[in-house]
Enzyme design. Structure first.
Site, PDB file in Angstrom:
ATOM      1  N   LYS A   1       0.846  -1.206   0.000  1.00 31.90           N
ATOM      2  CA  LYS A   1       0.000   0.000   0.000  1.00 31.90           C
ATOM      3  C   LYS A   1       0.883   1.258   0.000  1.00 31.90           C
ATOM      4  O   LYS A   1       0.691   2.182  -0.798  1.00 31.90           O
ATOM      5  CB  LYS A   1      -0.912  -0.031   1.229  1.00 31.90           C
ATOM      6  CG  LYS A   1      -1.606   1.259   1.552  1.00 31.90           C
ATOM      7  CD  LYS A   1      -2.620   1.624   0.493  1.00 31.90           C
ATOM      8  CE  LYS A   1      -3.087   3.049   0.656  1.00 31.90           C
ATOM      9  NZ  LYS A   1      -4.127   3.419  -0.266  1.00 31.90           N
TER      10      LYS A   1
ATOM     11  N   CYS B   1      -3.785  11.349   0.996  1.00 28.73           N
ATOM     12  CA  CYS B   1      -3.035  10.093   1.001  1.00 28.73           C
ATOM     13  C   CYS B   1      -1.559  10.235   0.650  1.00 28.73           C
ATOM     14  O   CYS B   1      -0.697   9.878   1.450  1.00 28.73           O
ATOM     15  CB  CYS B   1      -3.698   9.112   0.044  1.00 28.73           C
ATOM     16  SG  CYS B   1      -5.435   8.880   0.409  1.00 28.73           S
TER      17      CYS B   1
HETATM   18  C1  UGA Z   1      -4.334   8.114  -4.117  1.00 32.45           C
HETATM   19  C2  UGA Z   1      -3.970   6.881  -4.969  1.00 32.45           C
HETATM   20  O1  UGA Z   1      -4.000   7.215  -6.362  1.00 32.45           O
HETATM   21  C3  UGA Z   1      -4.923   5.730  -4.697  1.00 32.45           C
HETATM   22  O2  UGA Z   1      -4.531   4.570  -5.434  1.00 32.45           O
HETATM   23  C4  UGA Z   1      -4.905   5.414  -3.187  1.00 32.45           C
HETATM   24  O3  UGA Z   1      -5.796   4.364  -2.863  1.00 32.45           O
HETATM   25  C5  UGA Z   1      -5.294   6.665  -2.423  1.00 32.45           C
HETATM   26  O4  UGA Z   1      -4.361   7.734  -2.740  1.00 32.45           O
HETATM   27  C6  UGA Z   1      -5.243   6.329  -0.949  1.00 32.45           C
HETATM   28  O5  UGA Z   1      -4.158   6.031  -0.458  1.00 32.45           O
HETATM   29  O6  UGA Z   1      -6.299   6.239  -0.328  1.00 32.45           O
HETATM   30  P1  UGA Z   1      -6.127  10.097  -4.356  1.00 32.45           P
HETATM   31  O7  UGA Z   1      -5.393  10.757  -3.229  1.00 32.45           O
HETATM   32  O8  UGA Z   1      -7.598  10.018  -4.305  1.00 32.45           O
HETATM   33  O9  UGA Z   1      -5.614   8.572  -4.540  1.00 32.45           O
HETATM   34  O10 UGA Z   1      -5.781  10.933  -5.657  1.00 32.45           O
HETATM   35  P2  UGA Z   1      -4.874  10.842  -6.963  1.00 32.45           P
HETATM   36  O11 UGA Z   1      -5.751  10.897  -8.135  1.00 32.45           O
HETATM   37  O12 UGA Z   1      -3.910   9.734  -6.907  1.00 32.45           O
HETATM   38  O13 UGA Z   1      -4.111  12.248  -6.873  1.00 32.45           O
HETATM   39  C7  UGA Z   1      -3.225  12.567  -5.802  1.00 32.45           C
HETATM   40  C8  UGA Z   1      -2.509  13.860  -6.100  1.00 32.45           C
HETATM   41  O14 UGA Z   1      -1.561  13.707  -7.145  1.00 32.45           O
HETATM   42  C9  UGA Z   1      -3.414  15.004  -6.535  1.00 32.45           C
HETATM   43  O15 UGA Z   1      -2.963  16.176  -5.936  1.00 32.45           O
HETATM   44  C10 UGA Z   1      -3.208  15.066  -8.040  1.00 32.45           C
HETATM   45  O16 UGA Z   1      -3.439  16.339  -8.588  1.00 32.45           O
HETATM   46  C11 UGA Z   1      -1.749  14.719  -8.124  1.00 32.45           C
HETATM   47  N1  UGA Z   1      -1.365  14.152  -9.439  1.00 32.45           N
HETATM   48  C12 UGA Z   1      -1.904  12.996  -9.855  1.00 32.45           C
HETATM   49  C13 UGA Z   1      -0.422  14.827 -10.200  1.00 32.45           C
HETATM   50  O17 UGA Z   1       0.080  15.911  -9.831  1.00 32.45           O
HETATM   51  N2  UGA Z   1      -0.044  14.269 -11.389  1.00 32.45           N
HETATM   52  C14 UGA Z   1      -0.567  13.093 -11.833  1.00 32.45           C
HETATM   53  O18 UGA Z   1      -0.169  12.645 -12.946  1.00 32.45           O
HETATM   54  C15 UGA Z   1      -1.519  12.447 -11.072  1.00 32.45           C
END
Ligand code: UGA
Length: 429
Positions: A202, A258
């Site tokens: 995880k 997260c």
């Molecule tokens: C994240 C993980 O993607 C999930 O797999 C995990 O289950 C979850 O954390 C958790 O631990 O509960 P989440 O926090 O909902 O999910 O959001 P993401 O879509 O992963 O984005 C996280 C951050 O990264 C956001 O700030 C987003 O803007 C940023 N991000 C994402 C980027 O800057 N670039 C990217 O290419 C993707």
């Protein structure tokens, strides 16, 4: 199967509703009466696409109920899932007090042969402590497994219904068979590992993804110095199957509840074991500094923000959620106000959530066009669908010189923005 879900936060509600939708008999349990009351009335206390509908449907079908009583929820449950919060302790490690409190509270009601699943994100080794706590309060035989959650906010229902894989951390054959059967209706990719590996997987997934984003951000910074466009660079390497094109758009650094927390926990762990040169520490550090560094760069570019009006598009931490935890807006808006800017802000879902967290001088408006009215600078912070297809001519007409358009998610063709009469500034291009 009879399932008790302890903790009706984000992961708890989604998981309870999804397992109920598969025909299981699910009880959601929380000590927060207000939350339980709201869920009983079919109201999800946060915004997540598709969840409200699933909650109402599964309750109407009788597959999902909610309670504040441990006795009601746990007695008779074949499987008990712990999905309570694990806030960060002062030293950056996970504070497991809620996991332990839930373990203690469930113990007297566990039925013979029950399987307790730890779904909260916890460090490897936590299960033996959980086992010890439960054992003190019961005489029945039970087993503990770790099944970490990989859902993303904004697509949580879909992610839970169709996960890429289910990682089951267990050693007992009967437990493995039961949990495999439970998860097989969601995915055929069931990976069986020892509990410590599931817990580490995880962290590893989140830390890997956070590192990948940090890599893209670092690469973007270099591209800005040499005429390359980071989007073209990423496209140029993405066809390599070992690399791929997905999940590393550069921007303001990762946020949410997260990634920042999990990277900090692994960084704290690395420090504890003497790995002070760790990539995990570097990733955390770079992400912390990302927004302040960018703001200094922007400040120079616009000749100082003092006295300038800035239209902010997007206050949540990412699209399709009203969650503002570690949202870029929480760093950027106070920074702008401290530096003398006037801020007009908008978001499709997160205005009410942002108000108590941002300085009182912010003016909140209904949409992007209102946010940039009379603004010198527009800042697109979050790639909500409606901000991806703005009428750029209308935006330019609403703004006043120098009409900077900061596209922090590289959503627009720089030439099209320039042609509309705006000064484009993306990330790494
Ligand atoms: C994240 C993980 O993607 C999930 O797999 C995990 O289950 C979850 O954390 C958790 O631990 O509960 P989440 O926090 O909902 O999910 O959001 P993401 O879509 O992963 O984005 C996280 C951050 O990264 C956001 O700030 C987003 O803007 C940023 N991000 C994402 C980027 O800057 N670039 C990217 O290419 C993707």
């Amino acid at each position: 199967m009879k399932i008790a879900c302890i903790g009706t936060g984000f992961v708890g509600v989604v998981t309870a509703a999804v397992f109920a939708s598969l025909g299981n008999e699910v009880v959601g349990l929380d000590i927060d009466e207000k939350k339980i009351d709201s869920l009983r009335h079919g109201v999800v206390p946060f915004y997540e696409p598709g969840l409200q509908e699933l909650l109402v449907k599964t309750q109407a079908e009788g597959h999902l109920t909610f309670t504040t009583s441990y006795e009601l929820a746990i007695s008779g449950a074949d499987i008990v899932m712990i999905m309570v919060g694990t806030p960060s302790a002062a030293d950056g490690t996970a504070d497991l007090k809620y996991v332990y409190a839930a373990s203690e509270a469930m113990a007297p009601y566990l039925k013979e042969g029950a399987i307790v699943i730890v779904k909260s994100t916890v460090p490897p080794g936590t299960n033996s402590k959980v086992h010890e706590i439960i054992e003190r309060g019961t005489k029945v035989f039970f087993d503990i497994a770790s099944v970490p959650e990989f859902l993303k906010e904004g697509t949580a229902v879909e992610d839970t219904l169709h996960p890429d894989r289910a990682v089951i951390g267990a050693t007992n054959e009967r437990t493995i068979a039961t949990l495999t059967k439970l998860h097989e209706s969601l995915t055929k990719n069931v990976v069986i590992v020892r509990p410590e590996s599931a817990q580490m997987a995880k962290y590893a997934a989140n830390v890997y993804l956070a590192s990948r984003i940090t890599f893209a951000n670092q690469m973007a910074d270099l591209c800005e110095l040499n005429g390359a466009d980071v989007q073209e660079v990423l496209a140029g390497i993405g066809q390599d199957k070992r690399i791929g094109t997905h999940y590393w758009y550069p921007g303001l650094g990762y946020g949410g509840s997260c990634f920042p927390k999990d990277v900090k926990e692994i960084a704290a762990y690395a420090r504890t074991v003497g790995e002070t040169e760790s990539i995990f520490i570097a990733v955390d550090d770079l992400n912390e500094k990302r927004i302040p560094r960018l703001m200094e760069k922007y400040d120079k570019l616009v000749g100082g923000f003092a006295g300038k009006t800035v239209g902010i598009l997007g206050l949540s931490f990412k699209p399709n959620t009203n969650d503002t935890r570690v949202a870029p807006s929480l760093k950027i808006v106070p920074w702008l106000i401290e530096h003398g800017a006037i801020v007009r802000a908008t978001d499709p879902k997160a205005i009410d959530e942002s108000k108590p967290l941002l300085p009182s001088s912010v003016t909140y408006v209904e949409n992007a066009y209102e946010a940039v009215r009379g603004a010198h600078i527009a800042m697109l912070l979050i790639e909500w669908d409606e901000y991806k297809k703005l009428d750029l001519g209308k935006i330019a007409a609403s703004m006043v010189a120098p009409k900077y358009f900061f596209d922090t998610r590289n959503q627009y063709d720089p030439a099209a923005v320039t042609a509309a009469g705006l000064q484009y500034k993306g990330i790494g291009r």
